[in-house]
Structure formats: structure tokens, C-alpha cells
Enzyme design. Structure first.
Site, PDB file in Angstrom:
ATOM      1  N   TRP A 121     -14.829  35.106  31.288  1.00 57.83           N
ATOM      2  CA  TRP A 121     -14.954  36.660  30.797  1.00 57.83           C
ATOM      3  C   TRP A 121     -15.418  36.794  29.556  1.00 57.83           C
ATOM      4  O   TRP A 121     -14.873  36.003  28.625  1.00 57.83           O
ATOM      5  CB  TRP A 121     -13.367  37.120  30.898  1.00 57.83           C
TER       6      TRP A 121
ATOM      7  N   LYS B 199      -5.264  45.923  37.774  1.00 58.46           N
ATOM      8  CA  LYS B 199      -6.121  45.970  38.861  1.00 58.46           C
ATOM      9  C   LYS B 199      -4.991  45.964  40.194  1.00 58.46           C
ATOM     10  O   LYS B 199      -5.328  47.077  41.100  1.00 58.46           O
ATOM     11  CB  LYS B 199      -6.830  44.723  39.096  1.00 58.46           C
TER      12      LYS B 199
ATOM     13  N   ASP C  90      -4.896  32.540  32.889  1.00 57.26           N
ATOM     14  CA  ASP C  90      -5.045  34.168  32.868  1.00 57.26           C
ATOM     15  C   ASP C  90      -4.991  34.345  34.328  1.00 57.26           C
ATOM     16  O   ASP C  90      -5.903  34.283  35.192  1.00 57.26           O
ATOM     17  CB  ASP C  90      -6.472  34.297  32.247  1.00 57.26           C
TER      18      ASP C  90
END
Ligand code: LMR
Length: 399
Positions: A129, A245, A210
Site C-alpha cells: 500500500w 471497509k 495489517d
């Protein structure tokens, strides 16, 4: 401020700003990882709306939360990460701090590494990311990379990854994406996770997991297989998780940093240092998003409704993956070299398309289609209505 140079726009959120300013009525935003429904909207989930009504009706105070957040929220986070019957879910070796989003959790983890393990380097997958290196650089943590993605197979560079992990000095930290790897969508299999976990333990490396997309890969429990394999192998780790999300709570900024220590005392000491970092940064967390999560997960009916909504989001994205691959096939465009089947094997919101910088730039300047410079396309933003325009444009820029 005359001497201050202008910073470049953020490689992901900056795209949304540019998209908003674009006057083309046919523009398509496939940059940021935000779920859209078949009509291109990002809805508030019905379970979230219901929870919010209950919260508003029952709320008696808006006094500060503790530095580490509410204990009920911390418990719900752990139950979801580990599974509520897992020994770590209720163990005094495990402590959870409510943070503003998963990004907040990563920054607090960075502050902990910087202040308490100052010699440790954090190893990131190549690619990762775009915000990962920036967050840890800002926290003063040195980063290096290990191989992850194999371009030729559009899959995991497993052997190269393991070879690199074997060479990392003991005591360094390794950031792993629990599922739905961002940006590639390529995850290890459960067997590969076990091998990775064994190596982390042998090499005495600190895993920093993560976990931003739980439920967007195969399912809530399936997506935790990697994390749980790591927990079986090592006795210390950090987990940064997010409800942005899977609950669609993007702007509520609701996430968590979970610390697993080798002993309850070690976990308590790490927690105390994390609280110092938090107090100096944002003092204590925002309450509303966490209350939504706690209300939903604490009520069997709402929990069931939310799980169905999550499954519907996952299914729609997977449907779009299949349609995207088929629409490219129809145009005789093979992004994967020989075909497009790799797109349907990727997990989560993104497709790492293989499009290069020039092609990405042409999609934006000539077709008002916004994707991240690495070639990462947000499948979550595709709809039946924008698919033909998208695939026609891709066909034009790759030929
Ligand atoms: C993304 O990768 O698009 C998301 O994680 C949103 C963000 O903050 O970058």
C-alpha cells in the site's frame, strides 16, 4: 510560509480530488478502495443505520473515552480477529487499543516501534500500500522491502519471499497483509501461511499484521487463516485492523491496534507505552464508529444482517471480477500476458492489472478513467454500466 515547497498530491486520495474536479460526465473513479453498489453509490449499510438509531436513542453522555478506547469494543475486535473461541480472544496476553482507522493503528504501531524498538527495521512487501512507507517514515521507523509479487505468473513470489525473510536480522519487524493484499490482491494459501509463520518464529521476527479487509476475500474466518497461523507459531505480534471497509464506516475512522505479548506483563508494558504514544498524538479515540461496531456485533440479529450485507458486497465485487475478465477477453486484450484469468483469482477490492504508468496516464487524460499509478484498479468501483467504457478504453491504450 513562502519558503514551504508544495507537496505532490497523495497517490490514492489525490486521485479522488482530481476526479471530483474533472468535468467529463462519463468519468470513472477506480482509484481509492471504497465499495460502490451496482448504481455506483457507497451506501450506509442498513445494519449500521439501525445501530445508529439505537445509539442516538440511548446515548447519555459524550464524555471522553479512555486513551485506549472502550473495553467492550476491544473485546469485539479480538473476537473477530481470532474467533471468539480462540484462547487469545480473552487472554491477558492480548490488549487492544481503539484507534482512528487502520491508518491510525499503523501510525501508533510505528510510534511504538520507534520509541521502544529503535534499532528495528520494518520490512514491507514489494509492492505494498503506497501509504505504508510514508506512515513509518513519518514515525521515524526505517523500512526495507522483501519480494512478494511474481509478475510472470501474476501470483505470489513465494520462494523469493521466503529466501528474503530468512535473511532478515532477528528482532526486525515484518509487515504482512492478512488478506486481500493491497495492491496486488494476491494472498498466500493456508499452507504457505504456515510456512511463513514458522519462518517468522525461527528467525525471531516481529510480525505486524495489517488486517484492513477482513470479510472481503473468502469470508470472515477464512480471511483470518494467515493471522491465526502466525498466532500459532509466534508469541508476540502487532495487529492493525480496520472496520472502514467491512462495515462501510470509512469516514467514522474506526480501527484498532491489538498487541499480543509473550506474557500478560509484557503485553501490559507494551500497552502502557502505546497509551503514551496515543496521548501525545490524538489523546483518545472518536466514539461513534466504535459504538456502531459494538452495537452490531453485540446483537445477534444485527450481526446476522451485517454479515449478509458484507457477503453481498463481496459477491458483487467477485461478479465484477468475472465480468471484467470476460469483457477484456471479448476484446482480445490479455492483461496477464496469455489471458485474464488471474483477475478472478485475486482477492479483495483491487485488481493489479499490469497496466504501466503511461497507460494509466492515458486512461486518465484521454478517457477520464482514474486508477492508481501502479496499475491498481478498484474492482469495487466497477459496475455493469461502466464496464464497456472501461474495457474499450483499456483496449485502446494497450494496443
Ligand atoms: C486504498 O488503498 O485505496 C484505501 O486503503 C484507502 C486509502 O486510504 O488509501
Amino acid at each position: 510560509f513562502e519558503t514551504i515547497p508544495t507537496a505532490p498530491p497523495d497517490s490514492i486520495l489525490g486521485l479522488t480530488e482530481a476526479f471530483k474536479a474533472d468535468a467529463n460526465p462519463e468519468k470513472i473513479n477506480l482509484g481509492v478502495g471504497v465499495y460502490k453498489d451496482a448504481q455506483g453509490r457507497t451506501p450506509v449499510l442498513a445494519s449500521v443505520k439501525e445501530a445508529e438509531q439505537r445509539i442516538l436513542a440511548g446515548q447519555a453522555s459524550k464524555s471522553y473515552l479512555p486513551i485506549d478506547g472502550a473495553p467492550e469494543y476491544a473485546q469485539q475486535v479480538r473476537d473477530m480477529l481470532f474467533g471468539d473461541r480462540h484462547p487469545l480472544a480473552a487472554s491477558p496476553r492480548t490488549r487492544t487499543v481503539h484507534t482512528p482507522g487502520g491508518t491510525g493503528a499503523l501510525r501508533v504501531a510505528g510510534d511504538l516501534l520507534h520509541t521502544q524498538l529503535p534499532g528495528a527495521t520494518l520490512w514491507l512487501s514489494d509492492p505494498t500500500w503506497a501509504n505504508h512507507p510514508a506512515i513509518f517514515e513519518a514515525a521515524g521507523v526505517a523500512t526495507k522491502t522483501f519480494p512478494y509479487f511474481d509478475k510472470a505468473s501474476n501470483g505470489l513470489a513465494f520462494d523469493a519471499m521466503l529466501d528474503a525473510l530468512r535473511k532478515i536480522p532477528a528482532g526486525d519487524a515484518v509487515l504482512l497483509h492478512a488478506c486481500c493484499h493491497n495492491p496486488t490482491g494476491v494472498d498466500p494459501t493456508p499452507e504457505q501461511w504456515r510456512a511463513i509463520a514458522k519462518l517468522l518464529a525461527e528467525r525471531r521476527l516481529l510480525p505486524l499484521v495489517d488486517f484492513a479487509y477482513q470479510g472481503f476475500g473468502q469470508g470472515l474466518d477464512e480471511d483470518a487463516a494467515g493471522l491465526r497461523a502466525i498466532c500459532d507459531a509466534v508469541d508476540e505480534l502487532l495487529i492493525c485492523s480496520s472496520f472502514s471497509k467491512n462495515f462501510g464506516l470509512y469516514n467514522e475512522r474506526v480501527g484498532a491496534l491489538t498487541i499480543v505479548g509473550a506474557t500478560p506483563d509484557a503485553a501490559e508494558a507494551a500497552l502502557s507505552q502505546v497509551k503514551v504514544c496515543v496521548r501525545r498524538s490524538y489523546s483518545n479515540p472518536p466514539a461513534h464508529g466504535a459504538m456502531i461496531v459494538t452495537t452490531i456485533l453485540g446483537d445477534a440479529g444485527l450481526q446476522k444482517q451485517w454479515q449478509a450485507e458484507l457477503a453481498a458486497m463481496r459477491d458483487r465485487i467477485n461478479g465484477m471480477r468475472r465480468l471484467f475478465a470476460a469483457s477484456l477477453d471479448k476484446r482480445r486484450v490479455a492483461l496477464g500476458g496469455s489471458d485474464n484469468s488471474f483477475i478472478t483469482r485475486q482477492n479483495g477490492m483491487f485488481s493489479f492489472s499490469g497496466l504501466n504508468k503511461q497507460q494509466v496516464e492515458r486512461l486518465r487524460s484521454e478517457y477520464a478513467i482514474y486508477i492508481v499509478g501502479s496499475g491498481r484498479i478498484s474492482v469495487a468501483g466497477m459496475t455493469e454500466a461502466n464496464m464497456d467504457r472501461l474495457c474499450d478504453a483499456i483496449a485502446a491504450v494497450v494496443k
